[in-house]
Motif scaffolding. Structure first.
Motif, PDB file in Angstrom:
ATOM      1  N   PHE A 105       1.031  -1.262   0.111  1.00 64.68           N
ATOM      2  CA  PHE A 105       0.321  -0.262   0.077  1.00 64.68           C
ATOM      3  C   PHE A 105       0.815   1.569   0.252  1.00 64.68           C
ATOM      4  CE2 PHE A 105      -2.685  -2.863   2.289  1.00 64.68           C
ATOM      5  CZ  PHE A 105      -3.290  -3.552   1.533  1.00 64.68           C
ATOM      6  N   LEU A 106       0.494   2.177  -0.685  1.00 67.44           N
ATOM      7  CA  LEU A 106       0.686   3.372  -0.260  1.00 67.44           C
ATOM      8  C   LEU A 106       0.021   4.761   0.336  1.00 67.44           C
ATOM      9  CD1 LEU A 106       2.036   4.483  -4.873  1.00 67.44           C
ATOM     10  CD2 LEU A 106       3.380   4.269  -2.678  1.00 67.44           C
ATOM     11  N   ARG A 107       1.014   4.983   1.147  1.00 68.60           N
ATOM     12  CA  ARG A 107      -0.545   6.124   2.897  1.00 68.60           C
ATOM     13  C   ARG A 107       0.059   7.175   2.493  1.00 68.60           C
ATOM     14  NH1 ARG A 107       1.163   0.612   6.501  1.00 68.60           N
ATOM     15  NH2 ARG A 107       2.800   0.478   5.232  1.00 68.60           N
ATOM     16  N   ARG A 108      -0.584   8.087   2.291  1.00 63.09           N
ATOM     17  CA  ARG A 108      -0.158   9.156   2.656  1.00 63.09           C
ATOM     18  C   ARG A 108      -1.264  10.164   2.997  1.00 63.09           C
ATOM     19  NH1 ARG A 108      -0.109   8.761  -3.209  1.00 63.09           N
ATOM     20  NH2 ARG A 108       1.286   8.520  -3.816  1.00 63.09           N
ATOM     21  N   LYS A 109      -0.919  10.526   4.152  1.00 59.98           N
ATOM     22  CA  LYS A 109      -2.141  11.479   4.753  1.00 59.98           C
ATOM     23  C   LYS A 109      -3.405  12.089   4.389  1.00 59.98           C
ATOM     24  CE  LYS A 109      -1.411  13.974   9.406  1.00 59.98           C
ATOM     25  NZ  LYS A 109      -0.626  14.852  10.414  1.00 59.98           N
ATOM     26  N   GLY A 110      -4.055  11.985   5.180  1.00 59.18           N
ATOM     27  CA  GLY A 110      -5.619  12.717   4.370  1.00 59.18           C
ATOM     28  C   GLY A 110      -5.672  12.571   2.588  1.00 59.18           C
ATOM     29  N   SER A 111      -5.172  11.081   2.746  1.00 60.47           N
ATOM     30  CA  SER A 111      -5.554  10.445   1.246  1.00 60.47           C
ATOM     31  C   SER A 111      -6.294   8.924   1.617  1.00 60.47           C
ATOM     32  CB  SER A 111      -4.909  10.875   0.119  1.00 60.47           C
ATOM     33  OG  SER A 111      -4.024  12.037  -0.342  1.00 60.47           O
ATOM     34  N   VAL A 112      -6.768   8.465   0.776  1.00 64.31           N
ATOM     35  CA  VAL A 112      -7.322   6.933   0.764  1.00 64.31           C
ATOM     36  C   VAL A 112      -5.802   6.338   0.265  1.00 64.31           C
ATOM     37  CG1 VAL A 112      -9.978   7.723  -0.156  1.00 64.31           C
ATOM     38  CG2 VAL A 112      -8.094   6.922  -1.471  1.00 64.31           C
ATOM     39  N   ILE A 113      -6.379   4.814   1.100  1.00 67.38           N
ATOM     40  CA  ILE A 113      -4.311   4.053   0.580  1.00 67.38           C
ATOM     41  C   ILE A 113      -4.746   3.986  -0.388  1.00 67.38           C
ATOM     42  CG2 ILE A 113      -3.848   1.652   1.245  1.00 67.38           C
ATOM     43  CD1 ILE A 113      -4.563   2.442   4.186  1.00 67.38           C
ATOM     44  N   VAL A 114      -3.596   3.674  -1.729  1.00 63.56           N
ATOM     45  CA  VAL A 114      -3.858   2.818  -2.454  1.00 63.56           C
ATOM     46  C   VAL A 114      -2.785   1.805  -2.607  1.00 63.56           C
ATOM     47  CG1 VAL A 114      -2.490   3.767  -5.068  1.00 63.56           C
ATOM     48  CG2 VAL A 114      -2.985   6.004  -3.242  1.00 63.56           C
ATOM     49  N   VAL A 115      -4.112   0.838  -3.980  1.00 69.10           N
ATOM     50  CA  VAL A 115      -2.715  -0.317  -3.387  1.00 69.10           C
ATOM     51  C   VAL A 115      -1.803  -0.574  -4.843  1.00 69.10           C
ATOM     52  CG1 VAL A 115      -3.310  -2.770  -4.069  1.00 69.10           C
ATOM     53  CG2 VAL A 115      -5.219  -1.629  -3.299  1.00 69.10           C
ATOM     54  N   THR A 116      -0.630  -0.818  -4.261  1.00 64.64           N
ATOM     55  CA  THR A 116       0.106  -1.110  -5.255  1.00 64.64           C
ATOM     56  C   THR A 116      -0.152  -2.036  -6.286  1.00 64.64           C
ATOM     57  OG1 THR A 116       1.902  -2.601  -3.957  1.00 64.64           O
ATOM     58  CG2 THR A 116       2.229   0.158  -3.434  1.00 64.64           C
ATOM     59  N   PRO A 117       0.172  -1.790  -7.669  1.00 64.01           N
ATOM     60  CA  PRO A 117       0.412  -3.001  -8.795  1.00 64.01           C
ATOM     61  C   PRO A 117       0.766  -5.098  -7.789  1.00 64.01           C
ATOM     62  CG  PRO A 117       1.387  -1.433 -10.140  1.00 64.01           C
ATOM     63  CD  PRO A 117       1.314  -0.904  -8.109  1.00 64.01           C
ATOM     64  N   PHE A 118       1.819  -4.776  -7.146  1.00 55.79           N
ATOM     65  CA  PHE A 118       2.229  -5.659  -6.736  1.00 55.79           C
ATOM     66  C   PHE A 118       0.627  -6.306  -5.356  1.00 55.79           C
ATOM     67  CE2 PHE A 118       3.895  -7.029  -2.587  1.00 55.79           C
ATOM     68  CZ  PHE A 118       4.502  -8.640  -3.068  1.00 55.79           C
ATOM     69  N   GLY A 119       0.773  -5.301  -4.546  1.00 50.91           N
ATOM     70  CA  GLY A 119      -0.548  -5.163  -3.872  1.00 50.91           C
ATOM     71  C   GLY A 119      -1.278  -5.748  -4.153  1.00 50.91           C
ATOM     72  N   HIS A 120      -2.618  -5.300  -5.514  1.00 48.58           N
ATOM     73  CA  HIS A 120      -3.365  -6.029  -6.139  1.00 48.58           C
ATOM     74  C   HIS A 120      -3.026  -7.473  -6.368  1.00 48.58           C
ATOM     75  CE1 HIS A 120      -5.808  -2.622  -7.323  1.00 48.58           C
ATOM     76  NE2 HIS A 120      -4.762  -1.995  -7.484  1.00 48.58           N
ATOM     77  N   ARG A 121      -1.719  -7.597  -6.865  1.00 46.81           N
ATOM     78  CA  ARG A 121      -1.496  -9.404  -7.433  1.00 46.81           C
ATOM     79  C   ARG A 121      -1.321 -10.453  -5.624  1.00 46.81           C
ATOM     80  NH1 ARG A 121       2.350  -7.299 -10.284  1.00 46.81           N
ATOM     81  NH2 ARG A 121       3.933  -7.494  -9.144  1.00 46.81           N
ATOM     82  N   LEU A 122      -0.925  -9.229  -4.878  1.00 42.96           N
ATOM     83  CA  LEU A 122      -0.935  -9.883  -3.427  1.00 42.96           C
ATOM     84  C   LEU A 122      -2.251 -10.362  -2.773  1.00 42.96           C
ATOM     85  CD1 LEU A 122       0.391 -11.243  -1.212  1.00 42.96           C
ATOM     86  CD2 LEU A 122       0.735  -8.740   0.054  1.00 42.96           C
ATOM     87  N   VAL A 123      -3.287  -9.194  -3.193  1.00 44.04           N
ATOM     88  CA  VAL A 123      -4.597  -9.132  -2.755  1.00 44.04           C
ATOM     89  C   VAL A 123      -5.354 -10.511  -3.223  1.00 44.04           C
ATOM     90  CG1 VAL A 123      -6.740  -8.320  -2.354  1.00 44.04           C
ATOM     91  CG2 VAL A 123      -4.419  -7.428  -1.552  1.00 44.04           C
ATOM     92  N   GLU A 124      -4.706 -10.598  -4.503  1.00 47.48           N
ATOM     93  CA  GLU A 124      -5.544 -11.968  -5.381  1.00 47.48           C
ATOM     94  C   GLU A 124      -5.827 -12.757  -5.057  1.00 47.48           C
ATOM     95  OE1 GLU A 124      -6.695 -12.478  -9.888  1.00 47.48           O
ATOM     96  OE2 GLU A 124      -4.747 -11.737  -9.395  1.00 47.48           O
ATOM     97  N   ARG A 125      -4.502 -13.032  -4.665  1.00 47.36           N
ATOM     98  CA  ARG A 125      -3.794 -14.335  -4.155  1.00 47.36           C
ATOM     99  C   ARG A 125      -4.353 -14.501  -2.531  1.00 47.36           C
ATOM    100  NH1 ARG A 125      -1.195 -12.854  -8.228  1.00 47.36           N
ATOM    101  NH2 ARG A 125      -0.101 -14.825  -9.305  1.00 47.36           N
ATOM    102  N   ALA A 126      -4.412 -13.444  -1.757  1.00 48.26           N
ATOM    103  CA  ALA A 126      -4.811 -13.520  -0.433  1.00 48.26           C
ATOM    104  C   ALA A 126      -6.346 -14.176  -0.396  1.00 48.26           C
ATOM    105  CB  ALA A 126      -3.883 -12.497   0.210  1.00 48.26           C
ATOM    106  N   ARG A 127      -6.888 -13.704  -0.778  1.00 48.67           N
ATOM    107  CA  ARG A 127      -8.221 -14.063  -0.915  1.00 48.67           C
ATOM    108  C   ARG A 127      -8.876 -15.466  -1.224  1.00 48.67           C
ATOM    109  NH1 ARG A 127      -9.609  -8.781  -3.879  1.00 48.67           N
ATOM    110  NH2 ARG A 127     -10.230  -7.291  -2.712  1.00 48.67           N
ATOM    111  N   HIS A 128      -8.018 -15.708  -2.104  1.00 51.32           N
ATOM    112  CA  HIS A 128      -7.880 -17.120  -2.596  1.00 51.32           C
ATOM    113  C   HIS A 128      -7.704 -18.484  -2.088  1.00 51.32           C
ATOM    114  CE1 HIS A 128      -8.520 -20.506  -4.803  1.00 51.32           C
ATOM    115  NE2 HIS A 128      -7.033 -20.821  -4.669  1.00 51.32           N
ATOM    116  N   LEU A 129      -6.694 -17.510  -1.048  1.00 53.26           N
ATOM    117  CA  LEU A 129      -5.766 -19.092   0.122  1.00 53.26           C
ATOM    118  C   LEU A 129      -6.485 -18.500   1.569  1.00 53.26           C
ATOM    119  CD1 LEU A 129      -3.563 -20.106   1.491  1.00 53.26           C
ATOM    120  CD2 LEU A 129      -2.906 -17.913   1.931  1.00 53.26           C
TER     121      LEU A 129
END
Length: 292
Positions: free
Chosen positions: A51-75
């Protein structure tokens, strides 16, 4: 190497879906600081930003993060599936010693299905070692077998006592006897089963009487033993007594009971002692005990 827990993967997925550590923490009922620390720890283990975390902004998921989240959901889905598998949906597997399975397995399965109609049942045959192993590993639930290869970790219920029989060719000098003793057959060539535990058990019966058996052949099946005996290759010893006096290949033989009291063996129903109190197993044990 450090590993990531399922709980940590659950944190990652929640933050990705909520795009907010605060909202994810509320959803998971954990504190925001502990969640932030957990996410940072996962990124340190993986060596990449999720994730990219910026003060006062919503969290942004990195490209690596998107791939990880997809596999984590499956797990996590697989983990939930494992947790929600209903044991009742699995058939109760009845194991049976291979040599006696043709006598008992089908009638017992039929009886169980009639007496416990809400449960599914499945039969499986095996040798001493495989039945004990499969019971310990939960692959079968109960096993009908002689007490060979089963240690104190198994519960057992005695079903009946069985005397062995001897298979001989019709022309054998002992064939005219109504019954035989271990002493009478010890001096003749013997045919035993090839399984090590079975051989050790039969040898121990002779050794307890101070006798040394002469093992001429080993057979992998009951019918091969009867064929060997019919063709004069030795005296077969078994605790199973098929009807008829003809082997599969047409050889003629006679079957005589072995009357030595020490040769009698008990047939048991075994189940793992690690099951604890198993209400689902109780009617199965009662039904099989009633069969005998």
């Amino acid at each position: 190497m450090l590993s990531i827990t399922l709980r940590q993967y659950e944190y990652v997925v929640a933050v990705a879906e909520e795009r907010s550590v605060t909202a994810a923490a509320a959803r998971l009922h954990v504190s925001q600081p502990s969640l932030s620390v957990a996410i940072t720890r996962v990124e340190e283990i993986l060596g990449k930003r999720i994730f990219l975390r910026r003060k006062g902004s919503v969290i942004v998921v990195t490209p690596f993060g998107h791939r990880l989240v997809e596999r984590a959901r499956h797990l996590l889905d697989m983990a939930r599936e494992i947790e929600t598998i209903a044991e009742a949906a699995r058939p109760v597997v009845i194991g049976c010693f291979e040599d006696i399975a043709p006598w008992y397995l089908a009638p017992i399965l039929e009886l169980l299905q009639r007496q416990v109609p809400a449960q599914r049942f499945q039969g499986q045959e095996g040798r001493f070692a495989s039945l004990a192993r499969d019971l310990a590993e939960g692959k079968i639930d109960v096993a009908l077998c002689y007490d060979i290869g089963f240690d104190a970790g198994f519960e057992r219920h005695k079903l009946r006592t069985v005397a062995p029989v001897a298979f001989l060719p019709q022309a054998h000098p002992l064939a005219g006897q109504p019954s035989l003793t271990l002493e009478q057959i010890a001096g003749h060539p013997l045919i035993l089963f090839s399984e090590g535990l079975s051989v050790d058990y039969i040898q121990s019966l002779f050794e307890a009487l101070g006798l040394v058996p002469r093992i001429a052949h080993r057979a992998s099946s009951l019918e091969l033993m009867r064929s060997f005996a019919a063709h004069g290759m030795g005296i077969g010893i078994s605790y199973s007594n098929p009807p008829g006096s003809i082997s599969y290949d047409g050889g003629a033989l006679v079957t005589r009971p072995i009357s030595s009291p020490s040769a009698a063996a008990d047939l048991f129903l075994f189940w793992s002692g690690l099951r604890g109190e198993s209400p689902d197993l109780r009617p199965v044990v009662q039904a099989i005990a009633g069969f005998f």
